[in-house]
Motif scaffolding. Sequence first.
Motif, PDB file in Angstrom:
ATOM      1  N   ASP A 216      53.673 -11.850  63.149  1.00 58.80           N
ATOM      2  CA  ASP A 216      53.260 -10.441  63.251  1.00 58.80           C
ATOM      3  C   ASP A 216      51.758 -10.325  63.508  1.00 58.80           C
ATOM      4  OD1 ASP A 216      55.842  -9.542  62.830  1.00 58.80           O
ATOM      5  OD2 ASP A 216      55.530  -9.104  60.695  1.00 58.80           O
ATOM      6  N   GLU A 217      50.971 -11.119  62.786  1.00 62.45           N
ATOM      7  CA  GLU A 217      49.511 -11.092  62.949  1.00 62.45           C
ATOM      8  C   GLU A 217      49.088 -11.496  64.357  1.00 62.45           C
ATOM      9  OE1 GLU A 217      48.250 -13.709  59.829  1.00 62.45           O
ATOM     10  OE2 GLU A 217      48.415 -12.141  58.280  1.00 62.45           O
ATOM     11  N   GLU A 218      49.879 -12.349  64.988  1.00 60.06           N
ATOM     12  CA  GLU A 218      49.568 -12.813  66.340  1.00 60.06           C
ATOM     13  C   GLU A 218      50.241 -11.948  67.409  1.00 60.06           C
ATOM     14  OE1 GLU A 218      50.491 -17.006  66.324  1.00 60.06           O
ATOM     15  OE2 GLU A 218      48.870 -17.430  64.906  1.00 60.06           O
ATOM     16  N   ASP A 219      50.770 -10.808  66.972  1.00 63.36           N
ATOM     17  CA  ASP A 219      51.418  -9.843  67.862  1.00 63.36           C
ATOM     18  C   ASP A 219      52.563 -10.462  68.657  1.00 63.36           C
ATOM     19  OD1 ASP A 219      51.691  -7.197  68.669  1.00 63.36           O
ATOM     20  OD2 ASP A 219      50.466  -7.502  70.469  1.00 63.36           O
ATOM     21  N   GLU A 220      53.300 -11.358  67.976  1.00 61.52           N
ATOM     22  CA  GLU A 220      54.483 -11.964  68.565  1.00 61.52           C
ATOM     23  C   GLU A 220      55.629 -11.768  67.582  1.00 61.52           C
ATOM     24  OE1 GLU A 220      52.964 -15.294  71.658  1.00 61.52           O
ATOM     25  OE2 GLU A 220      53.261 -16.016  69.616  1.00 61.52           O
TER      26      GLU A 220
END
Length: 124
Positions: A71-75
């Motif tokens: 989530d933090e890596e927008d994946e």
Amino acid sequence: MNNNTIFIPKKIIGEIISHSLNNDPNESCGVLQGSGMIVSKFHPLKNIHENPQNRYTFDPVEHLNVEKKSDEEDEEIIGIFHSHTHTQAYLSETDVKNALMSGYIQQFYIIAVSYTHLTLPTKA
């Protein structure tokens, strides 16, 4: 690429196979992180099932940490992986049932390694 195809780079395929061989004779497991239909990372997870030679269960703490990182890596988690050490590399009835119960129904399920016809070299 159509919507039934996932792209896994060779480097990640190597990581999956290595993780599987390192855990033999137990089933190994993990998740594939990515965007769209392209895998960017493989996250090996510890198999905590009470019968790890025939089943797998993700370590829940590791799994949550990977979800957060993704989530933090927008994946997102786009694939679920486990090995079969004693059967063919096809989803079993148990695999399908567990997938439906898990809530991971849009992800790809990958059984990349089956040892049923594999003979590895041995050292004398």
